[in-house]
Scaffold this motif. Sequence first.
Motif, PDB file in Angstrom:
ATOM      1  N   UNK A 246     -30.123  19.889  51.438  1.00 50.73           N
ATOM      2  CA  UNK A 246     -30.953  18.709  51.614  1.00 50.73           C
ATOM      3  C   UNK A 246     -30.892  18.155  53.038  1.00 50.73           C
ATOM      4  N   UNK A 247     -29.705  18.151  53.629  1.00 52.32           N
ATOM      5  CA  UNK A 247     -29.545  17.531  54.943  1.00 52.32           C
ATOM      6  C   UNK A 247     -29.749  18.505  56.098  1.00 52.32           C
ATOM      7  N   UNK A 248     -29.583  19.794  55.842  1.00 46.84           N
ATOM      8  CA  UNK A 248     -29.743  20.792  56.905  1.00 46.84           C
ATOM      9  C   UNK A 248     -30.425  22.043  56.365  1.00 46.84           C
ATOM     10  N   UNK A 249     -31.700  21.936  55.960  1.00 51.61           N
ATOM     11  CA  UNK A 249     -32.392  23.113  55.430  1.00 51.61           C
ATOM     12  C   UNK A 249     -32.537  24.230  56.458  1.00 51.61           C
ATOM     13  N   UNK A 250     -32.719  23.885  57.730  1.00 51.16           N
ATOM     14  CA  UNK A 250     -32.851  24.910  58.757  1.00 51.16           C
ATOM     15  C   UNK A 250     -31.569  25.740  58.871  1.00 51.16           C
ATOM     16  N   UNK A 251     -30.441  25.052  58.967  1.00 53.95           N
ATOM     17  CA  UNK A 251     -29.166  25.753  59.066  1.00 53.95           C
ATOM     18  C   UNK A 251     -28.836  26.534  57.810  1.00 53.95           C
ATOM     19  N   UNK A 252     -29.180  25.978  56.642  1.00 57.63           N
ATOM     20  CA  UNK A 252     -28.907  26.658  55.377  1.00 57.63           C
ATOM     21  C   UNK A 252     -29.750  27.920  55.239  1.00 57.63           C
ATOM     22  N   UNK A 253     -31.019  27.842  55.638  1.00 53.86           N
ATOM     23  CA  UNK A 253     -31.900  29.011  55.572  1.00 53.86           C
ATOM     24  C   UNK A 253     -31.404  30.101  56.518  1.00 53.86           C
ATOM     25  N   UNK A 254     -30.996  29.722  57.712  1.00 59.06           N
ATOM     26  CA  UNK A 254     -30.485  30.686  58.688  1.00 59.06           C
ATOM     27  C   UNK A 254     -29.215  31.348  58.176  1.00 59.06           C
ATOM     28  N   UNK A 255     -28.317  30.555  57.602  1.00 57.77           N
ATOM     29  CA  UNK A 255     -27.056  31.071  57.070  1.00 57.77           C
ATOM     30  C   UNK A 255     -27.292  32.135  56.006  1.00 57.77           C
ATOM     31  N   UNK A 268     -37.831  32.117  57.360  1.00 55.94           N
ATOM     32  CA  UNK A 268     -38.961  31.182  57.319  1.00 55.94           C
ATOM     33  C   UNK A 268     -39.357  30.866  55.884  1.00 55.94           C
ATOM     34  N   UNK A 269     -39.352  31.887  55.031  1.00 59.20           N
ATOM     35  CA  UNK A 269     -39.697  31.665  53.620  1.00 59.20           C
ATOM     36  C   UNK A 269     -38.646  30.790  52.944  1.00 59.20           C
ATOM     37  N   UNK A 271     -36.726  28.575  54.324  1.00 59.41           N
ATOM     38  CA  UNK A 271     -36.877  27.207  54.814  1.00 59.41           C
ATOM     39  C   UNK A 271     -38.033  26.510  54.112  1.00 59.41           C
ATOM     40  N   UNK A 272     -39.141  27.220  53.922  1.00 59.49           N
ATOM     41  CA  UNK A 272     -40.284  26.641  53.221  1.00 59.49           C
ATOM     42  C   UNK A 272     -39.911  26.273  51.788  1.00 59.49           C
ATOM     43  N   UNK A 273     -39.203  27.166  51.115  1.00 64.05           N
ATOM     44  CA  UNK A 273     -38.789  26.910  49.737  1.00 64.05           C
ATOM     45  C   UNK A 273     -37.821  25.728  49.669  1.00 64.05           C
ATOM     46  N   UNK A 274     -36.853  25.689  50.572  1.00 55.94           N
ATOM     47  CA  UNK A 274     -35.893  24.588  50.570  1.00 55.94           C
ATOM     48  C   UNK A 274     -36.585  23.250  50.817  1.00 55.94           C
ATOM     49  N   UNK A 275     -37.536  23.229  51.724  1.00 59.09           N
ATOM     50  CA  UNK A 275     -38.266  21.986  51.984  1.00 59.09           C
ATOM     51  C   UNK A 275     -39.051  21.538  50.758  1.00 59.09           C
ATOM     52  N   UNK A 276     -39.618  22.500  50.031  1.00 61.26           N
ATOM     53  CA  UNK A 276     -40.353  22.144  48.813  1.00 61.26           C
ATOM     54  C   UNK A 276     -39.411  21.602  47.745  1.00 61.26           C
ATOM     55  N   UNK A 277     -38.275  22.255  47.569  1.00 67.53           N
ATOM     56  CA  UNK A 277     -37.302  21.752  46.595  1.00 67.53           C
ATOM     57  C   UNK A 277     -36.788  20.376  46.999  1.00 67.53           C
TER      58      UNK A 277
END
Length: 329
Positions: A246-255, A268-269, A271-277
Amino acid sequence: MKMTFMKAAAVALSALVAVPAAQAADLEKMTYLYPAPDFLPAFTPFQVARTKGYYEDEGLDVNWVIGKGGADVAKQVAVGNAELGGGIGDTPIIVRANGLPVKGVLLMGGKALTQMVIRSDSGATDMTSLKGKKVGVIAYQDTTYYNLLAALAANGMTKEDIDIQAVGAGGMVQLMISGDLDAISGTPDWAAAIEGAGVDVAVQPINDMFPAMAQAVLTSEDTMKNKPEVVTGFVQATLHGLKDVMTDPEGSAKLLAESIPQYAGKEAFLLEVMNRYNSLVYAVDDMDSLGTFDEARMKAVAEFYLDAGIVSSVEPAADYYSNDFVTAE
């Protein structure tokens, strides 16, 4: 006799190797049952927590097993084949009516997991305009179906007003892309996958029509009583992973893209999914309440399920969950 440099180095190396082994031996072994394959984007909070070692930090050595859906997971948890497992916030309403003493101990968000995903070329734009259209659900004994019934009722409609088709999890995205379905009662990652295939869709949150619930972690009353430290540790580690998403979707997606083979090249996908959730499912009005169940929400769902004939009996809403493991210090 003086210890040689090589012997001293060997002793030091042995000590360093022994520390992780000793730590591993001290971890409490437990089993968690996923309701579906663990690499699905819906489970990114768990994957973040696993990758960052949050479960080990809580003293747990988790055996991750893939189950056969939320209802089956609840049965396995109830009989003691796993300490905890995954489902939906409403799963205890279903299974406790069948005599299984299972409760929710972590609710992963303040909104509903399911959304109405409608093809833009179907001619429908909302629930009322879906009349006569083909709408997919996973199965007729699944939350996607139950939530669809509730959304219909909220709009003065019944299941007779649309053509509901049970197509299995695999068919939800595929049949939307092919145009064999006009809409689905599905999840944010499915909507992202459909759009990723070039199909324009409109997303109408079921949360706006009915107080359905997010994913949940389930356990048995026996495990709550006899292994409270295991339940607390698992809940706290998972909640930590959820907060990271929730607080770092960019870092979580990269990880996850860097550490899990199934996610390679899909940052990228993800990150898009995390932002939607984050916006559609996980969001809460107060972060201090993240992870907790709301009694009024649970009661509303239980009463609808009773009225709709989905269950034959209900219990007091507070019997379906415990917030003690979320709020534990």
